[in-house]
Design an enzyme around this catalytic site. Structure first.
Site, PDB file in Angstrom:
ATOM      1  N   GLN A 251       0.871  -1.163  -0.111  1.00 53.60           N
ATOM      2  CA  GLN A 251       0.013  -0.171  -0.043  1.00 53.60           C
ATOM      3  C   GLN A 251       0.672   1.279  -0.420  1.00 53.60           C
ATOM      4  O   GLN A 251       0.642   2.531  -0.170  1.00 53.60           O
ATOM      5  CB  GLN A 251      -0.568   0.030   1.909  1.00 53.60           C
ATOM      6  CG  GLN A 251      -2.128   0.859   1.069  1.00 53.60           C
ATOM      7  CD  GLN A 251      -3.531   0.373  -0.461  1.00 53.60           C
ATOM      8  OE1 GLN A 251      -3.495   1.058  -0.762  1.00 53.60           O
ATOM      9  NE2 GLN A 251      -2.981  -1.137  -0.087  1.00 53.60           N
ATOM     10  N   HIS A 254       1.835   2.946  -3.088  1.00 51.77           N
ATOM     11  CA  HIS A 254       1.528   3.884  -4.294  1.00 51.77           C
ATOM     12  C   HIS A 254       2.008   5.172  -3.966  1.00 51.77           C
ATOM     13  O   HIS A 254       2.286   5.640  -5.146  1.00 51.77           O
ATOM     14  CB  HIS A 254       0.064   3.755  -3.679  1.00 51.77           C
ATOM     15  CG  HIS A 254      -0.981   2.557  -4.074  1.00 51.77           C
ATOM     16  ND1 HIS A 254      -0.657   2.534  -5.756  1.00 51.77           N
ATOM     17  CD2 HIS A 254      -1.158   1.733  -3.529  1.00 51.77           C
ATOM     18  CE1 HIS A 254      -1.502   1.033  -5.521  1.00 51.77           C
ATOM     19  NE2 HIS A 254      -1.806   0.754  -4.596  1.00 51.77           N
ATOM     20  N   GLU A 319     -10.255   1.610   3.302  1.00 52.48           N
ATOM     21  CA  GLU A 319     -10.590   1.121   2.622  1.00 52.48           C
ATOM     22  C   GLU A 319     -10.151   0.074   1.912  1.00 52.48           C
ATOM     23  O   GLU A 319     -10.615  -0.105   1.639  1.00 52.48           O
ATOM     24  CB  GLU A 319      -9.507   2.341   0.812  1.00 52.48           C
ATOM     25  CG  GLU A 319      -9.785   1.395  -0.549  1.00 52.48           C
ATOM     26  CD  GLU A 319      -8.496   2.453  -0.975  1.00 52.48           C
ATOM     27  OE1 GLU A 319      -7.753   3.113  -0.352  1.00 52.48           O
ATOM     28  OE2 GLU A 319      -8.908   2.727  -2.591  1.00 52.48           O
ATOM     29  N   HIS A 320      -8.736  -0.410   2.296  1.00 55.84           N
ATOM     30  CA  HIS A 320      -8.707  -1.690   2.602  1.00 55.84           C
ATOM     31  C   HIS A 320      -8.709  -2.170   3.844  1.00 55.84           C
ATOM     32  O   HIS A 320      -8.638  -1.995   4.756  1.00 55.84           O
ATOM     33  CB  HIS A 320      -7.715  -2.018   1.576  1.00 55.84           C
ATOM     34  CG  HIS A 320      -7.212  -1.392   0.535  1.00 55.84           C
ATOM     35  ND1 HIS A 320      -6.802  -0.769  -0.645  1.00 55.84           N
ATOM     36  CD2 HIS A 320      -8.159  -2.291  -0.773  1.00 55.84           C
ATOM     37  CE1 HIS A 320      -7.087  -0.118  -1.429  1.00 55.84           C
ATOM     38  NE2 HIS A 320      -7.522  -1.604  -1.875  1.00 55.84           N
ATOM     39  N   ASP A 353      -6.771  -6.368  -6.082  1.00 53.63           N
ATOM     40  CA  ASP A 353      -7.143  -4.898  -6.646  1.00 53.63           C
ATOM     41  C   ASP A 353      -6.775  -5.060  -8.669  1.00 53.63           C
ATOM     42  O   ASP A 353      -7.100  -4.518  -9.360  1.00 53.63           O
ATOM     43  CB  ASP A 353      -5.163  -4.812  -6.624  1.00 53.63           C
ATOM     44  CG  ASP A 353      -4.983  -3.867  -5.889  1.00 53.63           C
ATOM     45  OD1 ASP A 353      -5.713  -2.976  -5.043  1.00 53.63           O
ATOM     46  OD2 ASP A 353      -3.846  -3.256  -5.393  1.00 53.63           O
ATOM     47  N   HIS A 412     -54.304  19.247  -5.331  1.00 54.93           N
ATOM     48  CA  HIS A 412     -53.431  17.773  -4.872  1.00 54.93           C
ATOM     49  C   HIS A 412     -55.125  17.226  -4.397  1.00 54.93           C
ATOM     50  O   HIS A 412     -55.221  15.831  -5.342  1.00 54.93           O
ATOM     51  CB  HIS A 412     -52.673  17.264  -3.919  1.00 54.93           C
ATOM     52  CG  HIS A 412     -51.654  18.261  -4.418  1.00 54.93           C
ATOM     53  ND1 HIS A 412     -50.857  19.121  -4.899  1.00 54.93           N
ATOM     54  CD2 HIS A 412     -49.646  17.402  -4.390  1.00 54.93           C
ATOM     55  CE1 HIS A 412     -49.432  19.196  -5.258  1.00 54.93           C
ATOM     56  NE2 HIS A 412     -48.424  17.830  -4.921  1.00 54.93           N
TER      57      HIS A 412
END
Lengths: 425, 425
Positions: A251, A254, A319-320, A353, A412
């Site tokens: 991770q 990145h 996220e993960h 991924d 209405h």
């Protein structure tokens, strides 16, 4: 890696890049220009920003054919298997239109319809990931979107990255424009003489692309604006420190802003992982990036009990999330917030991924509290279906008009009452 | 009403109120203040804007009890039946978590989880519609949201509208704060000493509320920012002009910005409806509002063929679409864009506003091209589930690491390869 007692507080949140006011103004100007001047403006900005004059922005079949020459057979086989897996997973997300009927003639329901047209933005240069094309295009295809357009900034040679062209071709995408940046987002949102406007724009991009997407939001739909990537690992004393360290680093490589954290109730494991991270870092090609990420946004949190460790990963809403625990399926029901949950020590995050099938476009920065992975649903919309028979109106009409008058909406009430008196046949 | 040949172009779109720059700045200041100063700031703005000093913002059981004294039994019965219908419809939207397994040990799936906490904003004064409370609260309840909070600005007497309190009580909502405006949105998004922050804010409001919701978006989720209401009617020569006119007016009475249009291939019907609108307008209590809406945003479009009329309603992508045609179910599959579709001349739009069951929070201003009615899904989020066995990694690991290297992510490749070599058990 820093080892921190959990009671000192924890968060994965980093400030999201909103751009400078100059960047925002520049994007606003580009969008306005493209809206007014169409193709001419797009060409002008392509020349100015990408330093290249593209006369024909639509990719030709010859360009794609050439790109295939440079991609070896093994790579093609892997891409095709990934496509198959991703398609298989997303097909299980397809929703059906449904209805319910009553004997008085009432029919209620929900009609599911694919979006008409979707634009997929593909970043240029080193940021062009084939997996990103798969993850954004396949759910749209499975949803039944008829027109899927890709745009990507041209390289110096006037064409696109070979792997981008090959991946698009493997998916059957034919409408690909060699334009990028805010001007591409403008062209997709407003349309030009040669590019028809779309209904939704998805895909990652640099700050100009992100700001342009925010600004056209409302005219078209957009996907989420993704923050830096994150992984949280929840581990007990059965965990393998080498596995965890490798996953944290995958991770961290990145982006210096990526965040990788371990939460555990086991101090021995914490120390082992910290040591392993140092060892594995030494030989990584992206050592500098990963090291910055680990130092600035990495942490090992020690919880007093395993229950408190679970609370912590829910608070992080990563996220993960990887569960390196003896019985991951026992823990799963207690996980309330995470984009993707990886169960067991063999379920390394990179498996999700590209290859396993679930989407890699996931909520970041704590938004897993209220957001979901990109899915087929993001490329469909629903319409409510309401069909009342004469009999049903006669039975319920007076209640409906009474409710309307409660809200002080006389027209209405009258619209319904007209059906009670008027015997049109 | 204006009768216009369709070839001259058509649109329901009106410019959405983005507020003045002064309004936007004022909202920004209020939010920042509430974020820093919590309850004290909320009290201060309540005093300033609502002209009332509320010491206890949480509604007491006594206040609700008192409110019940003023609401008659018939009204209660109708509200309860509406609740039942709305709950029944939304229960059909509930999604299940699912998984798929392979014999190599792979398990993939999707876990559906309700949001933890949702805030429902209820406008004050004349804009307090009980139906709006039902439509925003019930899907959240059906989704399984544990904490649902309501906020609404206090009236001059220091309490809330009776019907608001009764409706909330009928739904079992107990956490209700007498605060409104941007300060209420700030309190819900950031939390204060007495109000815990929520994950999502829904419900209509004035321009300050709408701007505040836009500004807190990202910190929390929000529902759509609704534009003025719309109805499009598609009619053929079998239609009843009086019914259509009544339905157009029931939309027009909402707001001078509301839009009501008829699309038909039949000139005789067009003229009849135009005449009927004039006749029915005369006796409407909200004549002035309805007339402004009809004059400024109403139209009767004449299409050369019925197919072109269908194209037109798809182009309009109206919030509400009524099909006053001989065979509405034959037309339904051709309708691609509409928030809610009412089939047949007895399915008057007001039936869907309170009573039938489907949600009345619908996409406006052409956004039905890519948006859906408010639903149970808006109060849940998903997490992907990925569980790879040792056997599955051994079988596919090399392909996964090859894909990682294709994307130049060496640490990703190594994390997977580590599982191939390391025999941890």
């Amino acid at each position: 890696m820093k080892i921190i007692p959990i009671r000192e507080g924890l968060s994965l949140k980093r400030s999201i890049d909103q751009g400078t006011s100059m960047e925002r103004a520049s994007v606003e100007r580009i969008l306005e220009d493209v809206r007014s001047n169409g193709d001419e403006a797009v060409r002008r900005y392509t020349k100015e920003h990408d330093k290249i004059e593209v006369t024909q922005t639509l990719v030709t079949p010859e360009e794609t054919e050439q790109a295939y020459q440079t991609v070896d057979e093994d790579t093609l086989v892997i891409i095709r298997e990934a496509i198959e897996n991703i398609r298989d997973f997303h097909q299980r997300q397809v929703e059906q239109s449904w209805m319910t009927t009553k004997e008085d003639g009432t029919i209620l329901g929900q009609k599911v319809t694919a979006l008409d047209a979707v634009g997929v933005y593909v970043p240029g240069g080193r940021a062009a990931y084939p997996s990103s094309i798969l993850m954004n295009v396949i759910p749209a295809q499975v949803a039944g979107v008829k027109r899927i357009v890709m745009t990507s900034p041209p390289q110096k040679n006037g064409s696109l990255d070979d792997i981008v062209l090959v991946t698009a071709s493997e998916l059957g995408i034919k409408e690909i424009y060699k334009i990028g940046g805010a001007q591409a987002i403008g062209a997709l949102a407003y349309g030009t003489e040669t590019i028809e406007a779309v209904d939704k724009i998805v895909g990652p991009g640099n700050i100009y692309v992100a700001l342009a997407k925010q600004q056209v939001f409302g005219t078209v739909a957009i996907d989420m604006i993704a923050g830096p990537s994150e992984v949280a690992v929840l581990a007990d004393d059965t965990a393998n420190a080498r596995f965890i360290a490798a996953d944290l680093l995958s991770q961290a490589e990145h982006d210096p802003l990526s965040s990788a954290v371990l939460v555990t109730d086991n101090e021995k494991l914490a120390k082992e992982v910290s040591k392993e991270v140092t060892v594995q870092l030494e030989t990584l090609p992206k050592q500098e990036i990963a090291e910055a990420s680990i130092n600035d946004h990495g942490a090992i949190y020690i919880a007093e009990t395993f229950e408190k460790a679970i609370d912590a990963v829910n608070e992080l809403a990563a996220e993960h999330l990887e569960l390196h625990v003896k019985a991951p399926w026992d823990v799963l029901p207690k996980i309330r917030h995470a984009g993707a949950i990886f169960l067991g020590e063999y379920s390394s995050e990179p498996i999700g991924d590209y290859f396993a099938g679930p989407n890699h476009v996931l909520p970041t920065n704590g938004t897993a509290r209220f957001s979901s992975p990109l899915s087929v649903q993001d490329f469909t919309k629903k319409s409510s279906i309401i069909s009342y028979s004469k009999q049903a109106v006669q039975q319920h009409g007076k209640k409906i008009s009474a409710f309307a008058r409660l809200e002080n909406l006389e027209a209405h009430a009258r619209a319904v009452e007209l059906r009670l008196e008027d015997d049109h046949s």
